[in-house]
Structure formats: structure tokens, C-alpha cells
Design a protein around this motif. Structure first.
Motif, PDB file in Angstrom:
ATOM      1  N   UNK A 152      -8.293  59.783 -24.960  1.00  0.00           N
ATOM      2  CA  UNK A 152      -8.332  59.400 -23.561  1.00  0.00           C
ATOM      3  C   UNK A 152      -9.711  59.580 -22.934  1.00  0.00           C
ATOM      4  N   UNK A 153     -10.541  60.475 -23.503  1.00  0.00           N
ATOM      5  CA  UNK A 153     -11.862  60.726 -22.920  1.00  0.00           C
ATOM      6  C   UNK A 153     -12.981  59.957 -23.623  1.00  0.00           C
ATOM      7  N   UNK A 154     -12.618  59.028 -24.488  1.00  0.00           N
ATOM      8  CA  UNK A 154     -13.649  58.223 -25.125  1.00  0.00           C
ATOM      9  C   UNK A 154     -14.391  57.401 -24.070  1.00  0.00           C
ATOM     10  N   UNK A 159      -9.381  57.738 -17.255  1.00  0.00           N
ATOM     11  CA  UNK A 159     -10.608  58.539 -17.247  1.00  0.00           C
ATOM     12  C   UNK A 159     -11.850  57.649 -17.195  1.00  0.00           C
ATOM     13  N   UNK A 160     -12.255  57.054 -18.310  1.00  0.00           N
ATOM     14  CA  UNK A 160     -13.472  56.238 -18.318  1.00  0.00           C
ATOM     15  C   UNK A 160     -13.363  55.074 -17.327  1.00  0.00           C
ATOM     16  N   UNK A 161     -12.190  54.457 -17.230  1.00  0.00           N
ATOM     17  CA  UNK A 161     -12.028  53.306 -16.357  1.00  0.00           C
ATOM     18  C   UNK A 161     -11.730  53.692 -14.914  1.00  0.00           C
ATOM     19  N   UNK A 162     -11.607  54.980 -14.638  1.00  0.00           N
ATOM     20  CA  UNK A 162     -11.431  55.486 -13.270  1.00  0.00           C
ATOM     21  C   UNK A 162     -10.186  54.910 -12.595  1.00  0.00           C
ATOM     22  N   UNK A 163      -9.085  54.849 -13.327  1.00  0.00           N
ATOM     23  CA  UNK A 163      -7.864  54.231 -12.803  1.00  0.00           C
ATOM     24  C   UNK A 163      -6.648  55.148 -12.956  1.00  0.00           C
ATOM     25  N   UNK A 220     -15.972  64.313 -21.969  1.00  0.00           N
ATOM     26  CA  UNK A 220     -15.022  64.469 -20.862  1.00  0.00           C
ATOM     27  C   UNK A 220     -15.776  64.888 -19.605  1.00  0.00           C
ATOM     28  N   UNK A 221     -15.129  65.641 -18.707  1.00  0.00           N
ATOM     29  CA  UNK A 221     -15.843  66.139 -17.527  1.00  0.00           C
ATOM     30  C   UNK A 221     -15.346  67.531 -17.159  1.00  0.00           C
ATOM     31  N   UNK A 222     -15.335  68.398 -18.194  1.00  0.00           N
ATOM     32  CA  UNK A 222     -14.847  69.759 -18.021  1.00  0.00           C
ATOM     33  C   UNK A 222     -15.854  70.790 -18.527  1.00  0.00           C
TER      34      UNK A 222
END
Length: 386
Positions: free
Chosen positions: A196-198, A224-228, A307-309
Motif C-alpha cells: 500500500x505504501x509503494x 496513500x500514494x494517490x491521496x484518496x 511511507x510517512x511514519x
């Protein structure tokens, strides 16, 4: 057979408190959930608005979207898929349930990393399956290794792997990922890869499990990447011999994903410039956090490759990460996630920061947290000297 008990998602309780405080007039910075603060790409929103105005919609599977996702695997990973191998789902959570129920029966034993995403463990239990949690720490960069899986006796029925991982953001290098997949193939262990974080990476490239084995099931999402994230659209890639099994479960359990989201998702694939701009923001936010956290006394963190963690060790300050995060929220207005969500054994001394907010909010969060963490460190030092 009794109904299995599963643990609550403690970050949801933190978020609920954050929203109550906001309703009272407090200024809150949300770093507790792994969701982009940016909206869906402009072109995707425009497409959705057009569809709303012109199409009554209904239960529907977008063949063009499945074909576009299959093309995505060829472009990003050099993997050839038939569009029929792509099962469109209501987000990655549905894809995970679909994968587990398509592969395993109640009582199946499925290995996974600890720390790991809270829903892996709890979904397995809810489905009457047994999670086999393998402790992963600094020595293995908080990731599973081939040796860990090779040492399991008996071999588990399945394995869940995530790279980049939640909560740590760590990535499996090519050689390590290949070795892990080789062991699973040799021991007949079915692999479910959460990808999911690709697209959200800062160090080395991410690899899909499909590069190493065509028998893996791959979970992914537009969240995640697609911001949806609010559009609840994801997909599951299955081997060709499992298409019928997975599609039958999808149709009976969940029907189809939102038709509107499918139209928007197809448009989102053409929004690369906008999506890469989001990634540039996350990269800057990551740099700010990595610079600031050691100054706050949080020097032991998992390597946030993607990712963003940031998953940080707070064991020198507390042995109760849930209470610690609640106190941080009440005192500073910064909401974070307690480590016990991701690791019921050692997570009491960890916390997770999500830096998927604006850069201005990251700077403001740092400004609020720096004196707070300094004060906590002073309190601990004083207690130790008494």
C-alpha cells in the motif's frame, strides 16, 4: 467455536479525543493516522464531478481501471498481469480480508512481523486464524528475514509481508526480499504482500513480491500514494488459478467498490506531477522530523525508508505509550499513535509519528513538542537522581 476477542485500535481513541478537544476550541495537529492531508488529485475530482452530473451509476467493475492497474505493474516492476487478476476492492482492508479468506481456513497459522499494522493481527483473529508474530527489532531493521521464517517449526500456512512497513517505514532490499520469498516457496508458505505504501520512498527502490513469485497475493490501495483514503478504493492481485475463488468472495461479501471512486481512480493514474509533489512534501517533512527528534531525546528510531511514519523508542521516558500519547495530546495538541497498537509486547515503549501533514504543521508540531519532551526528560532525570 466462540467469537474471538480482538484488541481495539488505540489510535482511533486518540483521534476521537483529538476531535473532542478541537470541538472545544483547541488547536490540534493530527499525526496519529497514516492518511494524507491532501485531497485527491484535481483531475480525479473533476472526473468524479462529471460522473455525478451525468451518470446514475450502480454496481460496476471498471474494466479500464483493471487494465490500467495491470499496466502499472508492467511499468513499475516489469511484471506482466492479466487484468482479470486484479480484483477491485473497497480499500486495502477489504483486499486483506479477501486475500485471507481466499487462501486459508479457520485455524490457519499466518506469520507476520511484530511490530506490524494492527489490523493484520486482529483480522486474522476475527477470521479464526492464528497470527504467528515474529519479533523484529533494530538488528533486522524491524523487518522479517528469511532465517526467521526458515526456523519456524512447523512451517506456517501463510506469511504477511509489508515493504515499506507500517509503523516503521522500513523497506526490504532486493536481496533480502528475494531470500524471504525463496524460503516461502521452498516451504510452501502462501505470501500476502501489503504494498500500500509503494510510491512513497526516500532511500532505495521498493520491490513487489510479484517480481519473485507469481503465486503471491498483493494488496494495494489508492489511499496513500494517490491521496484518496476517503474514496475507499483498493485492489487485490491474485494468481490466475485463484481468480474465480477471489471474485466469488468479493461478489458475495462486498459486491463492488464505489462506482464513483473507480472513475476517479482511473483518472488519478494520469496525475503523476501532482502526486510526486506530495512525495516531495513528505520528503521535506521527514527531513525536519529526523533533524528534530534527536534534539528531543528521541534518538532511537526505525529507519523511515518509505511511507510517512517514524517509529520512535520512548522507553527512557515511559512504559505506557498509550497514556504517554494521550498526555502529549492534552498538553500540546499533537495527536500521535501509541506503539501498543503495532506491538502488544514491546510497543508500550514506542510511539509512531505520521508526517503526512503539511510542512507548516510539521514545523508547528515540532515547536510544540520540543519543550514538552525536554520537560519529560528532565522529570525522568530528576526522579533517577532522587
Amino acid at each position: 467455536m466462540t467469537v474471538p476477542e480482538i484488541d481495539p485500535f488505540h489510535a482511533i481513541a486518540i483521534s476521537s479525543l483529538a476531535h473532542r478537544l478541537a470541538a472545544e476550541g483547541r488547536s490540534i495537529i493530527h499525526m496519529e493516522f497514516g492518511q494524507p492531508s491532501t485531497p485527491a488529485p484535481a483531475q480525479a475530482i473533476a472526473r468524479a464531478q462529471h460522473i455525478l452530473a451525468t451518470d446514475p451509476m450502480g454496481y460496476w467493475e471498471s474494466e479500464p481501471l483493471k487494465a490500467r492497474i495491470a499496466r502499472h505493474y508492467l511499468e513499475w516492476y516489469g511484471v506482466t498481469l492479466a487484468p482479470e487478476q486484479v480484483i477491485l476492492t473497497n480499500g486495502a482492508s477489504t483486499a486483506l480480508v479477501l486475500a485471507l479468506t481466499s487462501c486459508f481456513i479457520p485455524g490457519a497459522r499466518v506469520a507476520l512481523a511484530r511490530p506490524g499494522y494492527v489490523a493484520y493481527r486482529n483480522t486474522l483473529r476475527a477470521l479464526h486464524m492464528e497470527p504467528i508474530e515474529l519479533p523484529c527489532g533494530e538488528k533486522t531493521r524491524f523487518q522479517l528475514t528469511a532465517d526467521m521464517v526458515a526456523a519456524l517449526d512447523p512451517a506456517p500456512d501463510g506469511l504477511i509481508v509489508a515493504s515499506p512497513a507500517n509503523p516503521t517505514g522500513t523497506i526490504l532490499p532486493d536481496s533480502a526480499f528475494r531470500a524471504l520469498m525463496d524460503v516461502c516457496r521452498a516451504r510452501n508458505i502462501r505470501v500476502i504482500s501489503d504494498e500500500i505504501y509503494h510510491g512513497l520512498t526516500y532511500t532505495e527502490a521498493t520491490h513487489s513480491a510479484l517480481e519473485y513469485t507469481p503465486d503471491a497475493l498483493v494488496v494495494n490501495s489508492f489511499s496513500k500514494y494517490f491521496s484518496m483514503a476517503p474514496w475507499r478504493l483498493g485492489w487485490l492481485v491474485v494468481p490466475e488459478n485463484m481468480i474465480h475463488t477471489a471474485r466469488a468472495r468479493m461478489g458475495n461479501l462486498f459486491l463492488t467498490p464505489s462506482s464513483l471512486s473507480q472513475h476517479a481512480g482511473l483518472a488519478a493514474f494520469d496525475c503523476t506531477d501532482e502526486l510526486e509533489a506530495h512525495l516531495a512534501t513528505y520528503r521535506r517533512n521527514r527531513e525536519l522530523m529526523l533533524e528534530a527528534l534527536p534534539e528531543m531525546g528521541l534518538a532511537r528510531i526505525a529507519p523511515p525508508d518509505g511511507a510517512f511514519y517514524i517509529y520512535a523508542d520512548i522507553g527512557h521516558l515511559t512504559d505506557d505509550s498509550l497514556t504517554f500519547c494521550e498526555r502529549l495530546l492534552r498538553d500540546t495538541g499533537v495527536a500521535t499513535a501509541p506503539g501498543v497498537d503495532f506491538d502488544p509486547v514491546d510497543g508500550h515503549r514506542f510511539m509512531r509519528f505520521s508526517f503526512a501533514v503539511s510542512t507548516d504543521l510539521v514545523r508547528e508540531a515540532i515547536a510544540r513538542m520540543r519543550p514538552w519532551f525536554t520537560e519529560r526528560g528532565n522529570e525522568v532525570a530528576q526522579t533517577s537522581n532522587e
